[in-house]
Design a protein around this motif. Structure first.
Motif, PDB file in Angstrom:
ATOM      1  N   ARG A   1       3.699  10.137  31.258  1.00  0.00           N
ATOM      2  CA  ARG A   1       5.026  10.442  31.789  1.00  0.00           C
ATOM      3  C   ARG A   1       5.662   9.198  32.396  1.00  0.00           C
ATOM      4  O   ARG A   1       6.847   8.921  32.194  1.00  0.00           O
ATOM      5  N   MET A   2       4.881   8.424  33.117  1.00  0.00           N
ATOM      6  CA  MET A   2       5.401   7.193  33.716  1.00  0.00           C
ATOM      7  C   MET A   2       5.847   6.207  32.638  1.00  0.00           C
ATOM      8  O   MET A   2       6.872   5.540  32.770  1.00  0.00           O
ATOM      9  N   ARG A   3       5.071   6.105  31.570  1.00  0.00           N
ATOM     10  CA  ARG A   3       5.441   5.185  30.495  1.00  0.00           C
ATOM     11  C   ARG A   3       6.760   5.585  29.830  1.00  0.00           C
ATOM     12  O   ARG A   3       7.588   4.728  29.492  1.00  0.00           O
ATOM     13  N   VAL A   4       6.968   6.882  29.656  1.00  0.00           N
ATOM     14  CA  VAL A   4       8.224   7.356  29.054  1.00  0.00           C
ATOM     15  C   VAL A   4       9.400   7.026  29.971  1.00  0.00           C
ATOM     16  O   VAL A   4      10.439   6.521  29.530  1.00  0.00           O
ATOM     17  N   TYR A   5       9.240   7.296  31.260  1.00  0.00           N
ATOM     18  CA  TYR A   5      10.313   6.991  32.202  1.00  0.00           C
ATOM     19  C   TYR A   5      10.574   5.489  32.293  1.00  0.00           C
ATOM     20  O   TYR A   5      11.731   5.051  32.423  1.00  0.00           O
ATOM     21  N   ASN A   6       9.512   4.702  32.246  1.00  0.00           N
ATOM     22  CA  ASN A   6       9.699   3.247  32.278  1.00  0.00           C
ATOM     23  C   ASN A   6      10.471   2.762  31.059  1.00  0.00           C
ATOM     24  O   ASN A   6      11.293   1.844  31.150  1.00  0.00           O
ATOM     25  N   MET A   7      10.216   3.378  29.908  1.00  0.00           N
ATOM     26  CA  MET A   7      10.951   2.985  28.710  1.00  0.00           C
ATOM     27  C   MET A   7      12.432   3.331  28.847  1.00  0.00           C
ATOM     28  O   MET A   7      13.307   2.526  28.494  1.00  0.00           O
ATOM     29  N   ILE A   8      12.717   4.502  29.390  1.00  0.00           N
ATOM     30  CA  ILE A   8      14.115   4.890  29.580  1.00  0.00           C
ATOM     31  C   ILE A   8      14.803   3.914  30.527  1.00  0.00           C
ATOM     32  O   ILE A   8      15.919   3.447  30.263  1.00  0.00           O
ATOM     33  N   ARG A   9      14.142   3.605  31.661  1.00  0.00           N
ATOM     34  CA  ARG A   9      14.747   2.676  32.615  1.00  0.00           C
ATOM     35  C   ARG A   9      14.947   1.295  32.013  1.00  0.00           C
ATOM     36  O   ARG A   9      16.025   0.693  32.132  1.00  0.00           O
ATOM     37  N   ASP A  10      13.936   0.788  31.330  1.00  0.00           N
ATOM     38  CA  ASP A  10      14.020  -0.562  30.775  1.00  0.00           C
ATOM     39  C   ASP A  10      15.089  -0.647  29.690  1.00  0.00           C
ATOM     40  O   ASP A  10      15.837  -1.619  29.610  1.00  0.00           O
ATOM     41  N   LEU A  11      15.211   0.400  28.874  1.00  0.00           N
ATOM     42  CA  LEU A  11      16.181   0.396  27.779  1.00  0.00           C
ATOM     43  C   LEU A  11      17.614   0.618  28.237  1.00  0.00           C
ATOM     44  O   LEU A  11      18.554   0.154  27.588  1.00  0.00           O
ATOM     45  N   THR A  12      17.794   1.319  29.363  1.00  0.00           N
ATOM     46  CA  THR A  12      19.155   1.760  29.703  1.00  0.00           C
ATOM     47  C   THR A  12      19.598   1.433  31.124  1.00  0.00           C
ATOM     48  O   THR A  12      20.795   1.569  31.425  1.00  0.00           O
ATOM     49  N   ALA A  13      18.692   1.023  32.012  1.00  0.00           N
ATOM     50  CA  ALA A  13      19.085   0.868  33.411  1.00  0.00           C
ATOM     51  C   ALA A  13      18.450  -0.340  34.086  1.00  0.00           C
ATOM     52  O   ALA A  13      18.498  -0.443  35.309  1.00  0.00           O
ATOM     53  N   ASP A  14      17.875  -1.249  33.307  1.00  0.00           N
ATOM     54  CA  ASP A  14      17.218  -2.392  33.931  1.00  0.00           C
ATOM     55  C   ASP A  14      17.412  -3.618  33.046  1.00  0.00           C
ATOM     56  O   ASP A  14      18.493  -3.811  32.492  1.00  0.00           O
ATOM     57  N   ALA A  15      16.377  -4.405  32.856  1.00  0.00           N
ATOM     58  CA  ALA A  15      16.494  -5.706  32.200  1.00  0.00           C
ATOM     59  C   ALA A  15      17.105  -5.604  30.799  1.00  0.00           C
ATOM     60  O   ALA A  15      18.222  -6.050  30.559  1.00  0.00           O
ATOM     61  N   TYR A  16      16.370  -5.006  29.868  1.00  0.00           N
ATOM     62  CA  TYR A  16      16.869  -4.853  28.504  1.00  0.00           C
ATOM     63  C   TYR A  16      18.137  -4.003  28.487  1.00  0.00           C
ATOM     64  O   TYR A  16      19.085  -4.272  27.739  1.00  0.00           O
ATOM     65  N   GLY A  17      18.160  -2.982  29.331  1.00  0.00           N
ATOM     66  CA  GLY A  17      19.298  -2.081  29.358  1.00  0.00           C
ATOM     67  C   GLY A  17      20.589  -2.753  29.767  1.00  0.00           C
ATOM     68  O   GLY A  17      21.659  -2.457  29.216  1.00  0.00           O
ATOM     69  N   GLY A  18      20.519  -3.670  30.754  1.00  0.00           N
ATOM     70  CA  GLY A  18      21.725  -4.388  31.153  1.00  0.00           C
ATOM     71  C   GLY A  18      22.264  -5.240  30.027  1.00  0.00           C
ATOM     72  O   GLY A  18      23.479  -5.296  29.788  1.00  0.00           O
ATOM     73  N   TRP A  19      21.361  -5.900  29.316  1.00  0.00           N
ATOM     74  CA  TRP A  19      21.743  -6.711  28.157  1.00  0.00           C
ATOM     75  C   TRP A  19      22.371  -5.829  27.084  1.00  0.00           C
ATOM     76  O   TRP A  19      23.426  -6.148  26.523  1.00  0.00           O
ATOM     77  N   GLN A  20      21.741  -4.682  26.823  1.00  0.00           N
ATOM     78  CA  GLN A  20      22.205  -3.804  25.756  1.00  0.00           C
ATOM     79  C   GLN A  20      23.561  -3.195  26.085  1.00  0.00           C
ATOM     80  O   GLN A  20      24.389  -2.977  25.196  1.00  0.00           O
ATOM     81  N   PHE A  21      23.827  -2.930  27.367  1.00  0.00           N
ATOM     82  CA  PHE A  21      25.111  -2.337  27.742  1.00  0.00           C
ATOM     83  C   PHE A  21      26.266  -3.265  27.371  1.00  0.00           C
ATOM     84  O   PHE A  21      27.339  -2.809  26.986  1.00  0.00           O
ATOM     85  N   VAL A  22      26.047  -4.563  27.520  1.00  0.00           N
ATOM     86  CA  VAL A  22      27.096  -5.526  27.175  1.00  0.00           C
ATOM     87  C   VAL A  22      27.100  -5.796  25.670  1.00  0.00           C
ATOM     88  O   VAL A  22      28.154  -5.837  25.036  1.00  0.00           O
ATOM     89  N   VAL A  23      25.920  -5.973  25.093  1.00  0.00           N
ATOM     90  CA  VAL A  23      25.809  -6.295  23.671  1.00  0.00           C
ATOM     91  C   VAL A  23      26.406  -5.186  22.796  1.00  0.00           C
ATOM     92  O   VAL A  23      27.055  -5.463  21.781  1.00  0.00           O
ATOM     93  N   ALA A  24      26.188  -3.933  23.176  1.00  0.00           N
ATOM     94  CA  ALA A  24      26.730  -2.822  22.383  1.00  0.00           C
ATOM     95  C   ALA A  24      28.234  -2.957  22.209  1.00  0.00           C
ATOM     96  O   ALA A  24      28.781  -2.654  21.150  1.00  0.00           O
ATOM     97  N   LEU A  25      28.912  -3.438  23.249  1.00  0.00           N
ATOM     98  CA  LEU A  25      30.354  -3.613  23.176  1.00  0.00           C
ATOM     99  C   LEU A  25      30.758  -4.912  22.501  1.00  0.00           C
ATOM    100  O   LEU A  25      31.677  -4.953  21.693  1.00  0.00           O
ATOM    101  N   GLN A  26      30.073  -6.015  22.832  1.00  0.00           N
ATOM    102  CA  GLN A  26      30.595  -7.335  22.511  1.00  0.00           C
ATOM    103  C   GLN A  26      30.012  -7.985  21.264  1.00  0.00           C
ATOM    104  O   GLN A  26      30.663  -8.851  20.674  1.00  0.00           O
ATOM    105  N   ALA A  27      28.803  -7.638  20.869  1.00  0.00           N
ATOM    106  CA  ALA A  27      28.195  -8.306  19.717  1.00  0.00           C
ATOM    107  C   ALA A  27      29.011  -8.055  18.456  1.00  0.00           C
ATOM    108  O   ALA A  27      29.394  -6.916  18.162  1.00  0.00           O
ATOM    109  N   GLY A  28      29.288  -9.117  17.723  1.00  0.00           N
ATOM    110  CA  GLY A  28      30.103  -8.989  16.525  1.00  0.00           C
ATOM    111  C   GLY A  28      31.577  -8.837  16.820  1.00  0.00           C
ATOM    112  O   GLY A  28      32.362  -8.484  15.939  1.00  0.00           O
ATOM    113  N   GLY A  29      31.985  -9.125  18.067  1.00  0.00           N
ATOM    114  CA  GLY A  29      33.374  -8.936  18.471  1.00  0.00           C
ATOM    115  C   GLY A  29      33.535  -7.623  19.210  1.00  0.00           C
ATOM    116  O   GLY A  29      32.850  -6.642  18.914  1.00  0.00           O
TER     117      GLY A  29
END
Length: 479
Positions: free
Chosen positions: A411-439
């Motif tokens: 359960r902890m591993r699943v929650y850590n994946m959610i946080r990392d993908l959407t609310a932490d290191a990778y997630g912060g990058w992805q929030f911007v990249v989703a909008l800006q990559a490729g214009g």
């Protein structure tokens, strides 16, 4: 030429390149902890004997030799499908070499203006392919005051420009921002960031040079510190890649490496072509990520004992809709492929732009459903070190339990994946990249307005309304 091994990839980076990170000059990136994860990611793509992925990474060139499939020019629908499958299992540090597809897609137009440039593109492409090198997509200029054109800036270097033309080449000055994996590859493939006008000829420039070319300097930043562990950061600890500010401090480029030097009519073609392949990569990643979101949402729902809760099911249905719309959009773009005069098959341009827009415009809203299902534990979950400590760990095992069929560590591993993908290191990058990559979103809207079969839509609308004249014709008749 032979395919490189991971060890040969590492050795190829020990070439005197000038790169900085956190205020420090790094003379050998292969010995730096900061580059450990990104270099390992790219090195993995050099494992051609991998029993599961080796066949996807290799293909036969026209002369019978083997090369990485990132360099295969799609000639059939099957080639295009295989390329997409390969990219599903490829690091972004290798995927950026898709910049050569953008160049080759324009090569017919470029040859009509200057055959030398077209020959240069084909020669550099084959050089990188045959030597198993990687190239970076170097496109975004600082831009300075966005209300002014390139040549109107207070500082003329806000866009990469030609400062000198010589018999043997050109000298360029400027910078490019947000260049993924710039320090980790071999060739910097520079493209215009947008169309240029006739009074901006010095800014209509494209070329490819080795990373260690004198005058090139790279300043790096990453969303993930090197010391992150795999339990607390299951995404960032394995998938980080530096973004570089690439400086061109009066860099000499030989004519044989120049693809554009003042021909403003070609600048927008190059920029748009790169945009297509960048957005294709973004949609491929979006399909993978959206499916992962559905799986994570289902897991947290089951772990909470809410699998039959109608509100939870509604949220999961929203995530499924997002995932399926992206998957179908990619499938449509591949099935309705387009072909250049020289025979390159590429994804449907309108379809890819619409898919990338849908992905970016709805990404943040979609993540909301995953956060709503998961709750505050996404942010407050204790660290692995607390779990492993016998004194604190017993309380974590006790109070994070939900039902007998749920393992607390899982359960902890699943929650850590959610946080990392959407609310932490990778997630912060992805929030911007989703909008800006490729214009950003305006770039996709612009392309959709240009490409949509508007006249067909107009005619169908007139017919549906029972009109026999177009609006302009009606005014003329009234006069």
């Amino acid at each position: 030429m032979a395919l490189k091994t991971p060890e040969q990839y590492y050795e190829s980076l020990r070439d005197g390149r000038v790169t900085f990170w956190d205020g420090q000059s790094i003379p050998d990136i292969t010995k730096s902890d900061r580059f450990r994860v990104p270099l390992a990611l790219i090195a993995h793509d050099y494992e051609y004997d991998d029993p599961d992925l080796g066949h996807l990474r290799r293909y036969r060139t026209e002369d019978g030799s083997e090369a990485h499939r990132i360099f295969q020019v799609p000639r059939t629908a099957e080639d295009l499908q295989t390329r997409v499958e390969m990219l599903m299992h490829t690091s972004i540090g290798t995927a950026v070499s898709g910049v050569f597809m953008a160049l080759l897609q324009c090569v017919d137009d470029i040859r009509a203006v200057n055959p030398m440039y077209a020959d240069n593109i084909e020669r550099i492409y084959k050089y990188c392919r045959d030597n198993d090198l990687r190239g970076a997509e170097v496109i975004t200029d600082p831009k300075g005051d966005r209300k002014r054109r390139a040549h109107e800036q207070d500082d003329p270097d806000m866009y990469v420009r030609i400062v000198e033309r010589r018999k043997d080449g050109i000298v360029v000055r400027g910078a490019k921002l947000h260049i993924t994996a710039a320090s980790c590859i071999h060739e910097l493939v520079v493209m215009p960031t947008k169309g240029m006008r006739q009074d901006e000829t010095d800014y209509a420039v494209s070329f490819s040079i080795p990373v260690n070319t004198p005058g090139v300097k790279i300043i790096n930043r990453s969303f993930a510190p090197a010391e992150l562990n795999a339990f607390d950061y299951p995404a960032s600890s394995h998938h980080s890649m530096p973004e570089g500010m690439v400086i061109f401090d009066d860099v000499f480029v030989p004519w044989e490496r120049v693809f554009l030097a003042g021909e403003v009519q070609l600048a927008s073609k190059l920029a748009q072509s790169l945009g297509l392949w960048e957005r294709t990569g973004g949609v491929i990643e979006a399909v993978r990520m959206s499916e992962l979101f559905v799986g994570l949402a289902q897991l947290v729902t089951e772990m909470q004992g809410k699998e039959n809760d109608p509100i939870a099911q509604n949220s999961i249905a929203e995530l499924i809709t997002y995932a399926e719309m992206l998957r179908m959009s990619l499938d449509y773009s591949l099935r309705h492929y387009e072909t250049t005069p020289s025979g390159m098959v590429h994804p449907n341009t309108l379809g890819i732009n619409a898919a990338k827009y849908y992905y970016a415009a709805n990404f943040h809203q979609t993540v909301k459903f995953l956060h709503d299902l998961s709750g505050g534990l996404v942010l407050t979950l204790p660290l692995e070190s607390d779990l492993r400590n016998p004194e604190s760990g017993k309380y974590i095992l006790k109070y994070l339990a939900t039902k007998k069929t749920v393992d607390v560590e899982t359960r902890m591993r699943v929650y850590n994946m959610i946080r990392d993908l959407t609310a932490d290191a990778y997630g912060g990058w992805q929030f911007v990249v989703a909008l800006q990559a490729g214009g950003g979103l305006p770039a996709q809207r612009l392309m959709m307005n240009r490409l949509y079969p508007m006249e067909q839509a107009r005619q169908r609308a007139l017919a549906a309304a029972g009109a026999t004249r177009r609006p302009g014709e009606a005014r003329k008749a009234a006069e």
